[in-house]
Design a protein around this motif. Structure first.
Motif, PDB file in Angstrom:
ATOM      1  N   ILE A   1      -7.179  -1.922  -5.462  1.00  0.00           N
ATOM      2  CA  ILE A   1      -7.751  -3.244  -5.706  1.00  0.00           C
ATOM      3  C   ILE A   1      -8.703  -3.247  -6.905  1.00  0.00           C
ATOM      4  O   ILE A   1      -8.738  -4.213  -7.673  1.00  0.00           O
ATOM      5  CB  ILE A   1      -8.421  -3.782  -4.419  1.00  0.00           C
ATOM      6  N   GLU A   2      -9.457  -2.175  -7.108  1.00  0.00           N
ATOM      7  CA  GLU A   2     -10.431  -2.181  -8.206  1.00  0.00           C
ATOM      8  C   GLU A   2      -9.756  -2.161  -9.576  1.00  0.00           C
ATOM      9  O   GLU A   2     -10.384  -2.486 -10.583  1.00  0.00           O
ATOM     10  CB  GLU A   2     -11.439  -1.032  -8.063  1.00  0.00           C
TER      11      GLU A   2
ATOM     12  N   ARG B   1     -11.934  -1.624 -18.574  1.00  0.00           N
ATOM     13  CA  ARG B   1     -10.694  -1.014 -18.118  1.00  0.00           C
ATOM     14  C   ARG B   1      -9.527  -1.892 -18.523  1.00  0.00           C
ATOM     15  O   ARG B   1      -9.708  -3.069 -18.812  1.00  0.00           O
ATOM     16  CB  ARG B   1     -10.660  -0.677 -16.638  1.00  0.00           C
ATOM     17  N   ARG B   2      -8.345  -1.307 -18.520  1.00  0.00           N
ATOM     18  CA  ARG B   2      -7.194  -2.034 -19.031  1.00  0.00           C
ATOM     19  C   ARG B   2      -6.608  -2.933 -17.957  1.00  0.00           C
ATOM     20  O   ARG B   2      -6.450  -2.524 -16.807  1.00  0.00           O
ATOM     21  CB  ARG B   2      -6.150  -1.054 -19.582  1.00  0.00           C
TER      22      ARG B   2
ATOM     23  N   ILE C   1     -14.913  -5.551 -20.182  1.00  0.00           N
ATOM     24  CA  ILE C   1     -14.357  -5.174 -18.878  1.00  0.00           C
ATOM     25  C   ILE C   1     -14.368  -3.649 -18.711  1.00  0.00           C
ATOM     26  O   ILE C   1     -14.678  -3.142 -17.648  1.00  0.00           O
ATOM     27  CB  ILE C   1     -12.920  -5.722 -18.697  1.00  0.00           C
TER      28      ILE C   1
ATOM     29  N   PHE D   1      -9.900 -12.880 -15.421  1.00  0.00           N
ATOM     30  CA  PHE D   1     -10.769 -13.077 -16.584  1.00  0.00           C
ATOM     31  C   PHE D   1     -10.099 -14.012 -17.588  1.00  0.00           C
ATOM     32  O   PHE D   1      -8.875 -14.009 -17.725  1.00  0.00           O
ATOM     33  CB  PHE D   1     -11.011 -11.745 -17.311  1.00  0.00           C
TER      34      PHE D   1
ATOM     35  N   ALA E   1      -6.022 -14.178  -4.560  1.00  0.00           N
ATOM     36  CA  ALA E   1      -5.768 -14.002  -3.120  1.00  0.00           C
ATOM     37  C   ALA E   1      -5.155 -12.636  -2.846  1.00  0.00           C
ATOM     38  O   ALA E   1      -5.178 -12.150  -1.721  1.00  0.00           O
ATOM     39  CB  ALA E   1      -4.841 -15.102  -2.613  1.00  0.00           C
ATOM     40  N   ASN E   2      -4.620 -11.999  -3.898  1.00  0.00           N
ATOM     41  CA  ASN E   2      -4.051 -10.665  -3.760  1.00  0.00           C
ATOM     42  C   ASN E   2      -4.938  -9.597  -4.391  1.00  0.00           C
ATOM     43  O   ASN E   2      -4.461  -8.544  -4.823  1.00  0.00           O
ATOM     44  CB  ASN E   2      -2.631 -10.640  -4.333  1.00  0.00           C
ATOM     45  N   GLY E   3      -6.212  -9.898  -4.455  1.00  0.00           N
ATOM     46  CA  GLY E   3      -7.182  -8.872  -4.840  1.00  0.00           C
ATOM     47  C   GLY E   3      -7.422  -8.717  -6.322  1.00  0.00           C
ATOM     48  O   GLY E   3      -8.191  -7.853  -6.738  1.00  0.00           O
TER      49      GLY E   3
ATOM     50  N   ARG F   1      -7.040  -4.006 -10.210  1.00  0.00           N
ATOM     51  CA  ARG F   1      -6.268  -5.248 -10.376  1.00  0.00           C
ATOM     52  C   ARG F   1      -7.022  -6.225 -11.267  1.00  0.00           C
ATOM     53  O   ARG F   1      -7.651  -7.177 -10.806  1.00  0.00           O
ATOM     54  CB  ARG F   1      -5.944  -5.857  -9.004  1.00  0.00           C
ATOM     55  N   ILE F   2      -6.921  -5.972 -12.560  1.00  0.00           N
ATOM     56  CA  ILE F   2      -7.594  -6.787 -13.567  1.00  0.00           C
ATOM     57  C   ILE F   2      -6.527  -7.657 -14.243  1.00  0.00           C
ATOM     58  O   ILE F   2      -5.503  -7.139 -14.703  1.00  0.00           O
ATOM     59  CB  ILE F   2      -8.263  -5.877 -14.629  1.00  0.00           C
TER      60      ILE F   2
ATOM     61  N   GLN G   1       0.796  -1.220   0.000  1.00  0.00           N
ATOM     62  CA  GLN G   1       0.000   0.000   0.000  1.00  0.00           C
ATOM     63  C   GLN G   1       0.836   1.279   0.000  1.00  0.00           C
ATOM     64  O   GLN G   1       0.479   2.246  -0.663  1.00  0.00           O
ATOM     65  CB  GLN G   1      -0.950   0.002   1.199  1.00  0.00           C
TER      66      GLN G   1
ATOM     67  N   PHE H   1       2.030   0.669  -5.986  1.00  0.00           N
ATOM     68  CA  PHE H   1       0.735   0.203  -5.482  1.00  0.00           C
ATOM     69  C   PHE H   1      -0.370   0.404  -6.528  1.00  0.00           C
ATOM     70  O   PHE H   1      -0.470   1.445  -7.156  1.00  0.00           O
ATOM     71  CB  PHE H   1       0.374   0.964  -4.205  1.00  0.00           C
TER      72      PHE H   1
ATOM     73  N   LYS I   1      -8.959  -9.527  -9.981  1.00  0.00           N
ATOM     74  CA  LYS I   1     -10.139 -10.128 -10.585  1.00  0.00           C
ATOM     75  C   LYS I   1      -9.620 -10.795 -11.857  1.00  0.00           C
ATOM     76  O   LYS I   1      -9.010 -10.126 -12.701  1.00  0.00           O
ATOM     77  CB  LYS I   1     -11.144  -9.012 -10.911  1.00  0.00           C
TER      78      LYS I   1
END
Lengths: 337, 337
Positions: free
Chosen positions: B67-68, B259-260, B257, B191, B185-187, B70-71, B59, B64, B189
């Motif tokens: 989380i949102e 977002r990149r 999605i 695909f 496990a590290n946030g 992290r695609i 963090q 850093f 998502k």
């Protein structure tokens, strides 16, 4: 509401959480029952919603729905935010067209720009679907997705609703925001399924509704990819790709989500097929129609409306057991003050 | 891995979790550092992956990533499961074509069925793209999505890989399954972004990879919606809607999605543009190519391969800093025993 980045629900965290619960170590507020829908008046509508959520989340109950199947889909215009006197995106089209005409005066003398910019609704109507398509193409293509996103955010930052004189993103329905939050708190994954342009919605839906871009389904145009030097760009092309309205809504849900919702909300005949696709299925299902009955605090319209026409779906509702929410009667608050 | 339905990460739960952590009440295993990638050999590849994940989740650190954002996007064929000697979906097409020909012997005498079913690869090749398209249409349309899903599940339950004699869903790469789990496990998502048919993948990806249907992006055909009495059905039509390969991958990511990605994995030139779209951006980004170098335990192929051709992307990798995973060197285990 994104989960704080410091919290990652690993199996370890789940175990600890479960252990703490068993030890009875939960914080005092965990015992308090607070009203999850404070902007809804007490009555049948609110009771039915809460009853449904309690039934599908009661693990030992006959109507239990596993968390991975808790899919909820929401129309946007007229269901989550105000769509009168014009779709917000139509206001954006007009503002963009004006911008383009200012930069290129020759355009201002041509149809359909001339009719739109002079407020000549009769001529605009006479130009029909082709006129609308020409305006959509001129204002929604020929630029990169990045440039388009910026133009949406820039416009929303200054545009104001003609009657309420507030930013459009403040004219979201507080009772529906509470409903989205309540569903998510009960394990539902919430999606927008709207006839509006997907790229018009994504820049602001996370902040407004807590719905991230990947959970927004909407109409779209074709796009193309290229490298400009070492910079990849996606350009918006002047061709319609998908219209996410009417029968398009179940097709969009099938394409983007790949499973059937157990909960859906709409407000017009454009949502009829989504409500059918959701409820005409086995197991517990819930559909809700926002009926605009409040001419004082918002608008009152249904069967003869140009925008948000609610006719067939209103007739089908009693037969299907869909909840018709009477905005005037059922909502304590419309917008956040 | 769906989160158990009894666990709902409300703010209350987060508070309790935080409090427990502060009190030092965490379970003993919470202190143990276990290897998140046990099927990866120690070495540069494994180190680079772990280093990246640690950097983007620290963090206070300069790299850093909230989380949102992290695609992570993964190709499927050759990246998550074996694609040799044929794409699994091509095996399915052949099996379905055989079934159709059995039910309708007239079909067996017609091209491209005749060539396919008699193993006449030369004639099939001569029939070109039209031949393939005819086979895809015959086996992938003219039925409801429900019927198609069943045919995929039924086939996968009995089909076996010609060399390994195991169900195809057991020929998924254990190191990649660990990587998916580690990222989640590290946030992150996760695909799938595959050239394969989206409706061919969705019936089994959740169980195989922990990736739910709404996070699977693939190629698709057009569909139509209708009510049959009170039963809504979606029918698969004989028209291609979207090809999720090459430049189609960034377009699919943008459409589905919005977002990149910050992390992407592929194995062929069909993934090149996805890797560009992911990494040629500001901020920390990671791309990985699975290089098939293990003729003993799996297959060895790259530049001249008919399936999974890796040529341009292999040349571009060093310039872009993409990690090329050498299957033979970097993977301790290929499949779960």
């Amino acid at each position: 509401m994104p989960i704080p980045s410091t919290f990652i629900p690993t199996r370890r965290a789940l175990l600890v959480f479960a252990a703490v619960n068993m030890l009875g170590l939960t914080a005092p507020e965990a015992q308090t029952q607070t009203d999850p829908l404070p902007s809804w008046n007490d009555g049948a509508a609110k009771t039915r919603i809460i009853d449904f959520v309690q039934r599908v989340t009661r693990q030992a109950g006959p109507d239990f729905v596993p968390i991975e199947d808790r899919i909820a889909t929401f129309d946007n215009d007229g269901t989550l935010w105000t769509e009168q006197p014009n779709y917000v995106q139509a206001e954006f089209v007009e503002a963009r067209a004006r911008e383009l005409a200012n930069a290129n005066p020759e355009l201002a003398g041509r149809q359909p720009f001339k009719a739109l910019l002079s407020g000549d609704r009769a001529t605009l109507a006479a130009l029909g679907e082709q006129g609308i398509a020409d305006l959509m193409i001129a204002t929604h293509s020929g630029m990169t997705t990045t440039a388009f996103e910026k133009s949406v955010s820039d416009w929303l930052a200054t545009a104001r609703h003609p009657r309420f004189n507030r930013p459009y993103t403040e004219l979201i329905y507080q009772p529906m925001v509470e409903l989205l939050t309540y569903l998510r708190a009960n394990g539902f994954k919430t999606f927008i399924v709207s006839g509006g342009g997907v790229e018009f919605m994504r820049p602001w839906t996370e902040k407004a509704y807590g719905i991230p871009p990947e959970q927004v389904i909407g109409s779209s145009g074709k796009t193309s990819y290229r490298l400009e030097g070492d910079t990849p760009v996606i350009e918006k092309l002047p061709t319609v790709e998908f219209v996410d309205d009417g029968s398009g809504k179940p097709l969009g849900i099938n394409r983007f989500i790949g499973r059937r919702p157990v909960f859906a909300a709409g407000n017009s005949d454009g949502d009829l097929q989504m409500l059918q696709w959701t409820t005409l299925n086995t197991g517990p299902r819930f559909a809700l129609i926002v009926h605009h009955t409040d001419v004082e605090r918002e608008y009152a319209y249904d069967r003869q409306s140009q925008i948000g026409r609610l006719d067939k779906a209103l007739d089908e509702a009693p037969k299907r057991g869909w909840l018709v929410v009477d905005m005037k009667r059922d909502w304590k608050t419309i917008y956040k003050p």
